[in-house]
Write an enzyme that holds these catalytic residues in place. Structure first.
Site, PDB file in Angstrom:
ATOM      1  N   GLU A   9       1.184  -0.805  -5.229  1.00 54.73           N
ATOM      2  CA  GLU A   9       0.229   0.283  -5.504  1.00 54.73           C
ATOM      3  C   GLU A   9       1.073   1.463  -5.981  1.00 54.73           C
ATOM      4  OE1 GLU A   9      -1.511   2.654  -2.485  1.00 54.73           O
ATOM      5  OE2 GLU A   9      -3.221   3.147  -3.722  1.00 54.73           O
ATOM      6  N   ASP A  64       0.832  -1.199   0.000  1.00 57.90           N
ATOM      7  CA  ASP A  64       0.000   0.000   0.000  1.00 57.90           C
ATOM      8  C   ASP A  64       0.873   1.257   0.000  1.00 57.90           C
ATOM      9  OD1 ASP A  64      -2.715   1.223   0.543  1.00 57.90           O
ATOM     10  OD2 ASP A  64      -1.602   2.003   2.265  1.00 57.90           O
TER      11      ASP A  64
HETATM   12  C1  NOJ Z   1      -4.266   3.233  -0.708  1.00 56.45           C
HETATM   13  C2  NOJ Z   1      -5.441   2.368  -0.371  1.00 56.45           C
HETATM   14  O1  NOJ Z   1      -5.797   1.626  -1.505  1.00 56.45           O
HETATM   15  C3  NOJ Z   1      -6.532   3.297   0.093  1.00 56.45           C
HETATM   16  O2  NOJ Z   1      -7.755   2.631   0.221  1.00 56.45           O
HETATM   17  C4  NOJ Z   1      -6.092   3.919   1.381  1.00 56.45           C
HETATM   18  O3  NOJ Z   1      -7.044   4.875   1.801  1.00 56.45           O
HETATM   19  C5  NOJ Z   1      -4.737   4.621   1.227  1.00 56.45           C
HETATM   20  N1  NOJ Z   1      -3.783   3.842   0.494  1.00 56.45           N
HETATM   21  C6  NOJ Z   1      -4.139   4.897   2.576  1.00 56.45           C
HETATM   22  O4  NOJ Z   1      -3.684   3.697   3.144  1.00 56.45           O
END
Ligand code: NOJ
Length: 564
Positions: free
Chosen positions: A287, A229
């Site tokens: 991500e 993430d």
């Molecule tokens: C990316 C995640 O996919 C999202 O849902 C989240 O709010 C943010 N990172 C913070 O962790």
């Protein structure tokens, strides 16, 4: 009693597990790692299946549905955070990296899910919230307890500017300043996201050790990898310089996160994290929000030693159904020479059904999108319910919004609740997700777009996905073949060849609402249109098929083996 029951059940599963493990090889006969040929599926655990009818999905719910996932053609599930959390950002605020939140179950439930999934040849990927923790994590509670706490340096603390202002102008991704003042110790702490999500200080080796150990804990429990993430924002400029602004075409000013996004040190951490993953043959999925293909390329690492599967959001964020736009991005990804990762939506963006649908042909367009991202060279990651044509159900009133992003930015941004609604299993109340009150309401379209109804309709989106995934798993050209883009100047039809060991598959996708005549000359590729063998097509997809081309129906998907 119960524990004994579970142990006995696990023992009974043992022979099946052993054979499943043999079946789930880490590399194929040609040395390709498993994740290259796998279809990944994102499960948002709050919304997938609710086994105890408290309105929130849980691990036992997921375990009850692995048979469905297997039959669909899924090889690995990525479960978004299910760790103990105050749920300020629905799990992306982790209070303990080595446990399961009671709302989702227990570690024993996780082990049971893991055993069940293995039996169905499905691997489990967990979500590693690497950039920040919850403000209720014991590390942060310690850190904020005093300036001399041994945990102080686990987070990013700084004095105020003279006059009491935050240390610099950085903004939180969720709105407002990225710094929150802590009364007790008289300093600001930094948070790229909400104030309840303080950023870890990755310059501190103790942080790295604790976080790497958390991944080891789950590898020992059998997980096959992590989705990383917010991996872009691990480091901050040591001088905490102010970020510059750019002026958009509409005259508005926008901050460029020059000093708190994609700092070079990110890559050093990723290389070390990858070494830990390699000890367990695990995969790292990123991500990775990149501005261009070079940045994306860097995430693979100079020697393919960082993230094996960085997601290509340059592709995902194409918000129009445009053959030219998709072609440009696919060709760029191809030219970088890496193994791409294709995603058309997730829990942070409006569902593909709404983003690409024209309001009249959404079901056809849902099949068209599947026809594209499941036949490209690379690994796809599906989002739960995409295979049904699930649509967004955005809140109508601010008081109904649960997502902090929507709460802070209403009405310009309604938040992400709309794309996180319960999975639609059948036509009963709450789409069969729960008999309790679901944490988010299901959209009315569940009456037609649900698993049970769609399984009975040979022409449904679900059955199209099933056929396509079955083809993808068995056709070598689609699994591993090279990609050749065809008819590069066609604004309406996206066409390409996938070729492997002398065999080729043609994919032709009409991204327009009118019939399109396509001239296809495959002679340069040493192929012929003369003996096409249709593998999968939407109803009446192609007419006037000849050695020179064909006419494709509106939104048609046409997939055929070519002849010589
Ligand atoms: C990316 C995640 O996919 C999202 O849902 C989240 O709010 C943010 N990172 C913070 O962790």
């Amino acid at each position: 009693m119960l524990k004994h029951g579970i142990a006995a059940a696990l023992l009974a599963l043992a022979p099946a597990l052993a054979s499943a493990q043999t079946a789930m090889k880490n590399v194929d006969a040609e040395g390709h790692p498993w994740w290259r040929h796998a279809v990944f599926y994102e499960v948002y655990p709050r919304s997938f299946a609710d086994s105890n009818n408290d309105g929130i999905g849980d691990l036992n719910g997921i375990a009850s549905k692995t048979g469905y996932l297997k039959a669909l053609g899924v090889d690995a599930i990525w479960i978004t955070p299910c760790f103990p959390s105050p749920q300020k950002d629905f799990g992306y605020d982790v209070a303990d990296y080595q446990n399961i939140d009671p709302m989702y179950g227990t570690l024993a439930d996780f082990d049971r899910l893991s055993a069940q999934a293995k039996q169905d040849h499905i691997r489990i990927i967990l979500d590693f919230v690497i950039n920040h923790t919850s403000d209720q994590n014991k590390w942060f509670l310690e850190s904020r307890s005093s300036k001399t706490s041994p945990y102080r340096n686990w987070y990013v603390w700084h004095d105020a500017k003279p006059g009491g202002q935050p240390p610099n102008n950085w903004e939180s991704d969720f709105g407002g300043p990225a710094w929150t003042f802590d009364q007790k110790t008289g300093q600001y702490y930094y948070h790229y996201f909400e104030a309840a999500q303080p950023d870890l200080n990755w310059r501190n080796p103790a942080v790295e050790k604790a976080m790497f150990d958390a991944t080891r804990f789950w590898y020992r429990r059998g997980v096959s990898g992590f989705r990383l993430d917010a991996v872009d924002t691990l480091f901050e400029d040591p001088q905490l310089r102010d970020n510059p602004f750019k002026t958009n075409s509409d005259g508005t000013k926008e901050m460029i996160n020059k000093y708190n996004d994609k700092l070079p040190q990110n890559h050093e951490v990723l290389r070390r994290l990858r070494k830990v993953a390699d000890e367990s043959n695990a995969v790292l999925i990123g991500e990775t929000w990149t501005e261009n293909i070079n940045q994306l390329h860097e995430y693979y690492g100079p020697h393919d030693d960082e993230i094996q599967m960085p997601m290509d959001f340059l592709f995902t964020t194409i918000n129009v159904l445009s053959a030219s736009k998709f072609r440009t991005q696919i060709n760029q990804a191809e030219s970088s020479g890496e193994w791409p990762v294709w995603v058309i939506t997730n829990h942070d963006m409006t569902r593909s059904y709404n983003r690409y649908g024209d309001g009249k042909h959404n079901d056809e367009i849902a099949k068209l999108m599947a026809g594209m991202y499941l036949t490209l060279r690379g690994t796809p990651i599906m989002y739960y319910g995409e295979e049904l044509g699930m649509e967004n159900n955005d809140p109508k009133r601010k008081e109904d919004v649960l997502d902090p992003l929507g709460k802070n930015n209403w009405p310009q941004n309604k938040g992400r609740d709309g794309e996180r609604t319960p999975m639609q299993w059948n036509t009963s109340a709450n789409a069969g997700f729960t008999t309790g009150k679901p944490w988010l309401p299901v959209p009315a379209s569940y009456k037609t777009h649900n698993v049970e109804t769609e399984l009975k309709d040979p022409n449904s989106i679900l059955n199209f996905y099933k056929r396509l995934l079955a083809l993808r798993h068995t056709n070598e050209a689609l699994i591993e073949g090279d990609f050749t883009s065809l008819n590069n100047s066609d604004p309406n039809v996206l066409a390409y060849l996938r070729s492997y060991k002398g065999k080729s598959v043609l994919v032709a996708l009409n991204m327009s609402a009118s019939p399109q005549k396509v001239d296809l000359d495959l002679s340069k590729q040493g192929e012929s249109m003369r003996h096409l063998n249709t593998l999968l097509a939407t109803p009446s997809a192609a007419r006037n098929v000849s050695a020179k081309g064909m006419t494709l129906a509106p939104f048609a998907v046409y997939i055929a083996e070519t002849g010589k």
